[in-house]
Design a protein around this motif. Structure first.
Motif, mmCIF file in Angstrom:
data_model
loop_
_atom_site.group_PDB
_atom_site.id
_atom_site.type_symbol
_atom_site.label_atom_id
_atom_site.label_comp_id
_atom_site.label_asym_id
_atom_site.label_seq_id
_atom_site.Cartn_x
_atom_site.Cartn_y
_atom_site.Cartn_z
ATOM 1 N N LYS A 38 38.863 21.080 75.127
ATOM 2 C CA LYS A 38 39.231 19.892 74.354
ATOM 3 C C LYS A 38 40.738 19.761 74.197
ATOM 4 O O LYS A 38 41.293 18.672 74.289
ATOM 5 C CB LYS A 38 38.565 19.945 72.980
ATOM 6 C CG LYS A 38 37.048 20.008 73.014
ATOM 7 C CD LYS A 38 36.492 20.007 71.592
ATOM 8 C CE LYS A 38 35.019 20.361 71.558
ATOM 9 N NZ LYS A 38 34.798 21.800 71.812
ATOM 10 N N ASN A 39 41.436 20.884 73.976
ATOM 11 C CA ASN A 39 42.873 20.804 73.713
ATOM 12 C C ASN A 39 43.700 20.585 74.979
ATOM 13 O O ASN A 39 44.908 20.383 74.909
ATOM 14 C CB ASN A 39 43.361 22.057 72.970
ATOM 15 C CG ASN A 39 43.070 23.342 73.743
ATOM 16 O OD1 ASN A 39 42.616 23.290 74.880
ATOM 17 N ND2 ASN A 39 43.332 24.473 73.116
ATOM 18 N N SER A 40 43.060 20.643 76.159
ATOM 19 C CA SER A 40 43.801 20.392 77.396
ATOM 20 C C SER A 40 43.388 19.070 78.050
ATOM 21 O O SER A 40 43.852 18.741 79.145
ATOM 22 C CB SER A 40 43.577 21.537 78.396
ATOM 23 O OG SER A 40 42.226 21.599 78.802
ATOM 24 N N SER A 43 46.297 16.520 78.939
ATOM 25 C CA SER A 43 47.157 16.924 80.052
ATOM 26 C C SER A 43 46.451 16.768 81.400
ATOM 27 O O SER A 43 47.097 16.698 82.441
ATOM 28 C CB SER A 43 47.619 18.378 79.872
ATOM 29 O OG SER A 43 46.521 19.267 79.922
ATOM 30 N N GLU A 44 45.113 16.699 81.379
ATOM 31 C CA GLU A 44 44.332 16.586 82.612
ATOM 32 C C GLU A 44 43.722 15.199 82.803
ATOM 33 O O GLU A 44 42.998 14.974 83.781
ATOM 34 C CB GLU A 44 43.196 17.624 82.597
ATOM 35 C CG GLU A 44 43.645 19.062 82.530
ATOM 36 C CD GLU A 44 44.280 19.539 83.818
ATOM 37 O OE1 GLU A 44 43.999 18.936 84.874
ATOM 38 O OE2 GLU A 44 45.073 20.501 83.775
ATOM 39 N N ARG A 45 44.014 14.275 81.904
ATOM 40 C CA ARG A 45 43.284 13.005 81.911
ATOM 41 C C ARG A 45 43.489 12.178 83.178
ATOM 42 O O ARG A 45 42.647 11.348 83.525
ATOM 43 C CB ARG A 45 43.651 12.177 80.677
ATOM 44 C CG ARG A 45 45.103 11.708 80.620
ATOM 45 C CD ARG A 45 45.365 11.014 79.288
ATOM 46 N NE ARG A 45 46.731 10.509 79.188
ATOM 47 C CZ ARG A 45 47.771 11.227 78.816
ATOM 48 N NH1 ARG A 45 47.607 12.505 78.515
ATOM 49 N NH2 ARG A 45 48.975 10.698 78.748
ATOM 50 N N ASN A 46 44.580 12.412 83.909
ATOM 51 C CA ASN A 46 44.819 11.650 85.145
ATOM 52 C C ASN A 46 44.337 12.372 86.397
ATOM 53 O O ASN A 46 44.465 11.851 87.514
ATOM 54 C CB ASN A 46 46.315 11.325 85.281
ATOM 55 C CG ASN A 46 46.782 10.364 84.199
ATOM 56 O OD1 ASN A 46 46.067 9.432 83.836
ATOM 57 N ND2 ASN A 46 47.981 10.598 83.664
ATOM 58 N N SER A 47 43.763 13.551 86.216
ATOM 59 C CA SER A 47 43.219 14.298 87.354
ATOM 60 C C SER A 47 41.847 13.749 87.726
ATOM 61 O O SER A 47 41.105 13.235 86.887
ATOM 62 C CB SER A 47 43.093 15.790 87.008
ATOM 63 O OG SER A 47 44.361 16.321 86.667
ATOM 64 N N THR A 48 41.507 13.871 89.000
ATOM 65 C CA THR A 48 40.224 13.361 89.486
ATOM 66 C C THR A 48 39.146 14.430 89.377
ATOM 67 O O THR A 48 39.350 15.579 89.758
ATOM 68 C CB THR A 48 40.342 12.915 90.959
ATOM 69 O OG1 THR A 48 41.366 11.897 91.051
ATOM 70 C CG2 THR A 48 39.020 12.356 91.471
ATOM 71 N N ALA A 49 38.001 14.034 88.856
ATOM 72 C CA ALA A 49 36.894 14.969 88.659
ATOM 73 C C ALA A 49 36.151 15.214 89.967
ATOM 74 O O ALA A 49 36.124 14.356 90.855
ATOM 75 C CB ALA A 49 35.926 14.413 87.616
#
Length: 284
Positions: A38-40, A43-49
């Motif tokens: 949750k706390n990261s 910082s990762e929201r623009n990475s592709t899943a």
């Protein structure tokens, strides 16, 4: 899709479904399915899943939107700092149960009992027994659970928490009382089934996925309290403690049962919502 896009879409789906806590649920499920703490997240929201993980995540989101319990999706939940495995077939641990556990601890401490002998009736996932085992490492704790499926979770959680002083028993509390001597236990504690049979179909949809065996307290919801007061209280030592979780309308009925069975200092305790949540008494 990016994690940020997935988050927004998932929150929208759960919001539209009427979920009470869509943002919280989505964050928990993203951590579970993507390993995204949750706390990261930001910082990762623009990475592709990963596409396979994304598909599984949205399958889980759809289940949650249909009312399937978050705890079952996550395959676990915490209770009083104990991490517990849960799934279909076992009651989900709830914070309300802390009321009867913490008052039980208070009374044990007040009496100065270092190595209490405790029995947890209708133990389910083992939440109560394991919480007490961690607090009292010298205790001897018996955890009784009749459901075979719930018993599997109970044993798994004992191992998971290394609660070596908890002894699981796959037995029915309606008849196994005869296996214990009178005056054997310092504590009897239980969160038994206490919902009236005719009330179960009216419960919220999440609860409908939980095992009926763990909910159904009989016609008036008091069936398990009767057997405990009639057959189990004799197993208490002099000075022994009984602590029972109750439904919000059962305080007077259950406290009267304790008093009629000879318990003293009977109290009704309230939860954080100011609702009756536990009855405690002592064998004085």
């Amino acid at each position: 899709m990016t994690y940020g896009e997935i988050y927004k879409k998932a929150v929208s789906i759960l919001t539209d479904s009427g979920c009470d806590s869509p943002e919280y649920d989505v964050r928990c499920m993203m951590e579970y399915d993507f390993g995204l703490e949750k706390n990261s997240f930001f910082s990762e929201r623009n990475s592709t899943a990963d596409s396979r993980e994304e598909k599984k995540f949205f399958r889980d989101i759809q289940k949650r939107a249909e009312g399937y319990p978050l705890q079952y999706i996550l395959e676990g939940w915490s209770f009083m700092d104990c991490e517990l495995s849960v799934g279909e077939g076992v009651l989900i641990p709830r914070d309300d149960t802390e009321v009867c556990v913490r008052e039980c601890m208070h009374l044990i401490n007040e009496k100065g009992i270092i190595a209490p002998v405790i029995i947890d009736l209708c133990s389910g996932s083992g939440a109560i027994a394991i919480a007490l085992a961690k607090k009292y490492p010298k205790a001897q704790i018996f955890a009784v659970e009749f459901s075979d499926r719930a018993y599997e979770f109970l044993c798994e959680n004992i191992d998971r928490n290394e609660a070596r002083n908890v002894y699981p028993l796959n037995k029915d509390i309606f008849d196994c009382y005869s296996e214990f001597e009178d005056g054997y236990f310092d504590v009897i504690i239980s969160n038994p089934p206490y919902i009236r049979t005719d009330e179960i179909p009216t419960l919220q949809k999440e609860v409908q996925f939980e095992p009926k065996m763990a909910l159904d307290g009989g016609r008036d919801g008091l069936e398990f309290y009767r057997i405990i007061s009639e057959k189990w209280f004799s197993k208490l030592k002099n000075g022994g403690i009984v602590s029972l979780e109750i439904g919000e309308e059962q305080g007077k009925s259950v406290s009267l049962m304790l008093e009629n069975a000879g318990m003293k200092r009977v109290q009704i305790l309230k939860d954080l919502g100011d609702l009756d949540r536990a009855v405690v008494g002592q064998n004085l």
